[in-house]
Design an enzyme around this catalytic site. Sequence first.
Site, PDB file in Angstrom:
ATOM      1  CG  ASP A  19      69.291   3.321  68.627  1.00 43.67           C
ATOM      2  OD1 ASP A  19      70.130   4.241  68.693  1.00 43.67           O
ATOM      3  OD2 ASP A  19      69.600   2.132  68.420  1.00 43.67           O
ATOM      4  N   GLY A 101      80.643  -4.746  58.706  1.00 51.54           N
ATOM      5  CA  GLY A 101      81.251  -3.526  59.231  1.00 51.54           C
ATOM      6  C   GLY A 101      80.980  -2.304  58.380  1.00 51.54           C
ATOM      7  CG  ASP A 148      71.549  -1.998  64.651  1.00 58.33           C
ATOM      8  OD1 ASP A 148      70.891  -1.034  64.213  1.00 58.33           O
ATOM      9  OD2 ASP A 148      72.784  -1.974  64.820  1.00 58.33           O
ATOM     10  CE1 TYR A 197      76.003   4.345  68.457  1.00 59.58           C
ATOM     11  CE2 TYR A 197      76.772   3.314  70.479  1.00 59.58           C
ATOM     12  CZ  TYR A 197      75.752   3.646  69.626  1.00 59.58           C
ATOM     13  OH  TYR A 197      74.472   3.286  69.945  1.00 59.58           O
TER      14      TYR A 197
HETATM   15  P1  ADP Z   1      77.897  -3.626  61.126  1.00 57.85           P
HETATM   16  O1  ADP Z   1      76.976  -4.221  62.138  1.00 57.85           O
HETATM   17  O2  ADP Z   1      77.423  -2.305  60.643  1.00 57.85           O
HETATM   18  O3  ADP Z   1      78.196  -4.530  59.974  1.00 57.85           O
HETATM   19  P2  ADP Z   1      79.724  -3.708  63.354  1.00 57.85           P
HETATM   20  O4  ADP Z   1      81.053  -3.081  63.589  1.00 57.85           O
HETATM   21  O5  ADP Z   1      78.632  -3.440  64.317  1.00 57.85           O
HETATM   22  O6  ADP Z   1      79.285  -3.316  61.877  1.00 57.85           O
HETATM   23  O7  ADP Z   1      79.901  -5.279  63.306  1.00 57.85           O
HETATM   24  C1  ADP Z   1      80.887  -5.875  62.460  1.00 57.85           C
HETATM   25  C2  ADP Z   1      81.535  -7.018  63.196  1.00 57.85           C
HETATM   26  O8  ADP Z   1      80.602  -8.103  63.356  1.00 57.85           O
HETATM   27  C3  ADP Z   1      82.703  -7.622  62.427  1.00 57.85           C
HETATM   28  O9  ADP Z   1      83.915  -6.943  62.686  1.00 57.85           O
HETATM   29  C4  ADP Z   1      82.718  -9.057  62.940  1.00 57.85           C
HETATM   30  O10 ADP Z   1      83.406  -9.132  64.189  1.00 57.85           O
HETATM   31  C5  ADP Z   1      81.249  -9.338  63.212  1.00 57.85           C
HETATM   32  N1  ADP Z   1      80.608 -10.066  62.093  1.00 57.85           N
HETATM   33  C6  ADP Z   1      79.454  -9.732  61.494  1.00 57.85           C
HETATM   34  N2  ADP Z   1      79.115 -10.642  60.542  1.00 57.85           N
HETATM   35  C7  ADP Z   1      80.064 -11.595  60.567  1.00 57.85           C
HETATM   36  C8  ADP Z   1      80.270 -12.816  59.852  1.00 57.85           C
HETATM   37  N3  ADP Z   1      79.414 -13.241  58.910  1.00 57.85           N
HETATM   38  N4  ADP Z   1      81.382 -13.540  60.152  1.00 57.85           N
HETATM   39  C9  ADP Z   1      82.237 -13.155  61.112  1.00 57.85           C
HETATM   40  N5  ADP Z   1      82.094 -12.012  61.819  1.00 57.85           N
HETATM   41  C10 ADP Z   1      81.023 -11.236  61.567  1.00 57.85           C
HETATM   42 MG    MG Z   2      76.560  -3.460  64.070  1.00 60.49          MG
END
Ligand code: ADP
Ligand code: MG
Length: 335
Positions: A19, A101, A148, A197
């Site tokens: 992407d 995450g 995404d 990344y």
């Molecule tokens: P992914 O998008 O694959 O789950 P990322 O590292 O891109 O992984 O994003 C994860 C981050 O997004 C978490 O560390 C947090 O900071 C934030 N996050 C996502 N969903 C929530 C939630 N429901 N509550 C609080 N933080 C969140």
């Molecule tokens: Mg993400």
Amino acid sequence: MTTTAWAPGRVNLIGDHTDHTGGFVLPMAIDLGTTVVGNVTDDRFVRLSSDHDPATISLPVPVVDPARFEPVWGRYVAGVAAELELSTGFTGTVTTTLPVGSGLSSSASLLVATALALGADPSNHRELALMCQRAEQRAAGVPCGVMDHLAVVEGRAGHALLIDTSSLHVEPVPLPDDVEVVVVHSGEPRRLASSPYAERRARCEAAQAELGSLRSASLVDVEQIADPTVRAAARHVVTENQRVLAAADALRDGDVIEVGRLMTASHASLRHDLDVSTPALDALVHRLVATRGVYGARLTGAGFGGCVVALARPGAVTEGWVVRASGGAGLRRRR
Ligand code: ADP
Ligand code: MG
């Protein structure tokens, strides 16, 4: 007036690290996601709690610098508030059914649900996705692609989404009834912001500096690249674009065996050519592919831990989450 906004997560069936070079991806929005419920307030603070993180956020608006906000998860909210140039307060809660995450895009789900709750226009899908991509880049300092956010906004029940990340054209591709998409966690946590990344993305950019767009490059072109790691990264992108288009064709034909074969080939390419896999992801893919009724499996998300996605006969995989292709993000307002 109480606002409820919901946004799905997404699983990428095939097409990783394509992407950010304007190539093709084949994700689907899933029936796990993030809900933001709350009300506009008179003060100039966005106050949100999350069932995922005990640290609540109290964010003064207008936002000056999203990347410095604490706690860290509030940066995503701050990024959205900054993009929206928000100047009114909001108090509410965030709940999620997604593993956070893990490669199922909880971050894009949080961004899009928050954007809708804070007043973003739900009808302009493309602008909503691009705005959330910019918000994530500003918040996390990660040069993430738009897949995404677009998948979360454009989800269609029962369909995968063939996305051309150059034109942002989205073509829903129906999923056959007799397959299951299963997501299994490798047990290794993954955080995009701290993973290499950006370095892998830089390899792809170095390849593009030599060859021009990788989307239109051939394997013969790729072999001209002198640096072996840049050459291998380019090989991954060129072959992955071919696999995505072939997988969309095979899905349309109901040829799930071919889709599975392409998924497993994608994992091998991510492992060998782009070097974004880990021993835990490799072992999980190996185990799933050896399971009766599994057509194929691969790491999903950007790699470096997180989840594996498998395409399988219903009931064949007895671990992880069976996910269903879901509609996109939406909004409900109540007095
Ligand atoms: P992914 O998008 O694959 O789950 P990322 O590292 O891109 O992984 O994003 C994860 C981050 O997004 C978490 O560390 C947090 O900071 C934030 N996050 C996502 N969903 C929530 C939630 N429901 N509550 C609080 N933080 C969140
Ligand atoms: Mg993400």
